[in-house]
Design an enzyme around this catalytic site. Structure first.
Site, PDB file in Angstrom:
ATOM      1  N   HIS A 195      -4.569  15.524   3.372  1.00 18.03           N
ATOM      2  CA  HIS A 195      -3.981  14.482   4.224  1.00 18.03           C
ATOM      3  C   HIS A 195      -3.206  15.109   5.379  1.00 18.03           C
ATOM      4  O   HIS A 195      -2.908  16.309   5.363  1.00 18.03           O
ATOM      5  CB  HIS A 195      -3.038  13.579   3.411  1.00 18.03           C
ATOM      6  CG  HIS A 195      -3.743  12.519   2.637  1.00 18.03           C
ATOM      7  ND1 HIS A 195      -4.185  12.704   1.344  1.00 18.03           N
ATOM      8  CD2 HIS A 195      -4.094  11.253   2.973  1.00 18.03           C
ATOM      9  CE1 HIS A 195      -4.774  11.609   0.925  1.00 18.03           C
ATOM     10  NE2 HIS A 195      -4.731  10.705   1.878  1.00 18.03           N
ATOM     11  N   HIS A 196      -2.836  14.263   6.323  1.00 18.83           N
ATOM     12  CA  HIS A 196      -2.038  14.689   7.472  1.00 18.83           C
ATOM     13  C   HIS A 196      -0.664  15.183   7.027  1.00 18.83           C
ATOM     14  O   HIS A 196      -0.162  14.828   5.953  1.00 18.83           O
ATOM     15  CB  HIS A 196      -1.892  13.525   8.463  1.00 18.83           C
ATOM     16  CG  HIS A 196      -1.385  12.263   7.826  1.00 18.83           C
ATOM     17  ND1 HIS A 196      -0.040  12.004   7.640  1.00 18.83           N
ATOM     18  CD2 HIS A 196      -2.047  11.200   7.312  1.00 18.83           C
ATOM     19  CE1 HIS A 196       0.107  10.828   7.049  1.00 18.83           C
ATOM     20  NE2 HIS A 196      -1.090  10.316   6.836  1.00 18.83           N
ATOM     21  N   ALA A 255      -2.505  -1.735  -4.150  1.00 16.44           N
ATOM     22  CA  ALA A 255      -3.602  -0.773  -4.194  1.00 16.44           C
ATOM     23  C   ALA A 255      -3.108   0.534  -3.596  1.00 16.44           C
ATOM     24  O   ALA A 255      -2.342   0.529  -2.629  1.00 16.44           O
ATOM     25  CB  ALA A 255      -4.817  -1.281  -3.420  1.00 16.44           C
ATOM     26  N   SER A 256      -3.530   1.627  -4.181  1.00 18.98           N
ATOM     27  CA  SER A 256      -3.181   2.933  -3.613  1.00 18.98           C
ATOM     28  C   SER A 256      -3.983   3.200  -2.350  1.00 18.98           C
ATOM     29  O   SER A 256      -3.597   4.044  -1.531  1.00 18.98           O
ATOM     30  CB  SER A 256      -3.444   4.046  -4.630  1.00 18.98           C
ATOM     31  OG  SER A 256      -4.817   4.085  -4.996  1.00 18.98           O
ATOM     32  N   ASN A 257      -5.096   2.470  -2.181  1.00 21.05           N
ATOM     33  CA  ASN A 257      -5.949   2.661  -1.019  1.00 21.05           C
ATOM     34  C   ASN A 257      -6.730   1.371  -0.770  1.00 21.05           C
ATOM     35  O   ASN A 257      -7.359   0.847  -1.697  1.00 21.05           O
ATOM     36  CB  ASN A 257      -6.907   3.836  -1.256  1.00 21.05           C
ATOM     37  CG  ASN A 257      -7.563   4.320   0.014  1.00 21.05           C
ATOM     38  OD1 ASN A 257      -8.173   3.548   0.736  1.00 21.05           O
ATOM     39  ND2 ASN A 257      -7.450   5.612   0.288  1.00 21.05           N
ATOM     40  N   LYS A 316       2.368  12.898   5.726  1.00 25.00           N
ATOM     41  CA  LYS A 316       2.365  12.208   4.435  1.00 25.00           C
ATOM     42  C   LYS A 316       3.405  12.835   3.522  1.00 25.00           C
ATOM     43  O   LYS A 316       3.415  14.049   3.298  1.00 25.00           O
ATOM     44  CB  LYS A 316       0.980  12.286   3.793  1.00 25.00           C
ATOM     45  CG  LYS A 316       0.875  11.440   2.522  1.00 25.00           C
ATOM     46  CD  LYS A 316      -0.565  11.301   2.067  1.00 25.00           C
ATOM     47  CE  LYS A 316      -0.664  10.439   0.822  1.00 25.00           C
ATOM     48  NZ  LYS A 316      -0.176   9.061   1.059  1.00 25.00           N
ATOM     49  N   GLY A 362       0.804  -1.209   0.000  1.00 26.43           N
ATOM     50  CA  GLY A 362       0.000   0.000   0.000  1.00 26.43           C
ATOM     51  C   GLY A 362       0.841   1.265   0.000  1.00 26.43           C
ATOM     52  O   GLY A 362       0.306   2.360   0.114  1.00 26.43           O
ATOM     53  N   THR A 363       2.158   1.114  -0.135  1.00 26.96           N
ATOM     54  CA  THR A 363       3.045   2.272  -0.166  1.00 26.96           C
ATOM     55  C   THR A 363       2.908   2.997  -1.494  1.00 26.96           C
ATOM     56  O   THR A 363       2.881   2.367  -2.551  1.00 26.96           O
ATOM     57  CB  THR A 363       4.508   1.842   0.038  1.00 26.96           C
ATOM     58  OG1 THR A 363       4.621   1.103   1.251  1.00 26.96           O
ATOM     59  CG2 THR A 363       5.436   3.051   0.092  1.00 26.96           C
ATOM     60  N   THR A 364       2.830   4.324  -1.450  1.00 25.75           N
ATOM     61  CA  THR A 364       2.768   5.111  -2.670  1.00 25.75           C
ATOM     62  C   THR A 364       4.054   5.912  -2.824  1.00 25.75           C
ATOM     63  O   THR A 364       4.902   5.945  -1.939  1.00 25.75           O
ATOM     64  CB  THR A 364       1.553   6.066  -2.632  1.00 25.75           C
ATOM     65  OG1 THR A 364       1.646   6.898  -1.468  1.00 25.75           O
ATOM     66  CG2 THR A 364       0.255   5.279  -2.558  1.00 25.75           C
TER      67      THR A 364
END
Length: 238
Positions: free
Chosen positions: A135-136, A100-102, A139, A75-77
């Site tokens: 996002h936080h 998956a991106s998410n 990120k 899930g790492t982008t």
């Protein structure tokens, strides 16, 4: 199920909590401080690896898993320029690679709604489309992988849109992604079609990391005995 965590930040800890609650065993937790310990794991003592690390570490982690018979979920982008190489390695080693991106079930339903709306809006030239993601502040990648997936869904289903950009653009063939960073925001994504008369908007708001973590564990349970390059489309079968 014996799960190896590659990356033990906030997402890794959230995945661990859900996996343990569901009765699974965490056989290892690998991060930058103990990366050498990864050599202790292989297909004989690990059922699946779940990779939520950093862009600079993802490729090496995935390569190790695929060369050592460990099915891996990522899930790492922020590393996706090298994704075709990992896919080729997976195929050549007859391994298992899921990206998956998410992993949120809600986000993946949102992806499908986004694709359908993009197709509907193709004939209405008076509307211009844009994406906003919040996002936080921790990120590291901009834009988010989820925002890129949303943009790619628009591009694939609306012939008017040819590319995405982070820059201000008056070009109607480009979809602008506006990336905002705020403290303690798990993730909010909005797609807006604007015209002089009205706006059409779809939005997904995550309330915590739990939805992402639960999705990753559900995929880990599903992936047993499966081979090849896989995605959320395979898992959800929507």
């Amino acid at each position: 199920m014996k799960i190896l965590l590659l990356g033990y930040g906030k997402m890794g800890k959230a995945i661990e909590a859900i996996a343990v609650k569901k009765g699974h065993e965490i056989v290892g937790k690998i991060n930058n401080d103990n990366i050498a310990d990864l050599e202790d794991y292989n297909g004989s003592n690990t059922d699946v690896a779940i990779e939520f690390s950093q862009p600079g570490a993802a490729y090496d982690n995935l390569e190790y898993c695929l060369e050592n018979d460990i099915p891996v979920i990522c899930g790492t982008t922020g590393w996706l320029d090298n994704k075709p190489e990992i896919e080729r390695l997976c195929e050549s080693n007859k391994g298992t690679f899921f990206y998956a991106s998410n992993y949120s079930i809600g986000v993946n339903i949102f992806f499908k709604v986004n694709e359908y709306l993009a197709e509907l809006m193709e004939e209405y030239s008076e509307y211009n489309v844009g994406i906003e993601e919040i996002h936080h502040t921790e990120k590291k990648d901009i834009p988010s992988g989820t925002a890129i997936s949303i943009a790619e869904g628009i591009i694939a289903n609306n012939d008017k849109v040819k590319a995405w950009t982070l820059d201000e653009s008056e070009n109607e063939s480009e979809v602008k992604i506006n990336s905002i960073r705020k403290d303690k925001v798990p993730g909010t994504h909005t797609v807006t079609y604007k015209s002089a008369i009205d706006n059409i908007e779809i939005k997904h708001t995550a309330h915590s990391r739990e939805g992402f973590a639960l999705g990753a564990v559900l995929v880990a349970e599903w992936i047993k005995d499966k081979k090849g390059v896989l995605s959320m489309d395979d898992f959800l079968d929507i």
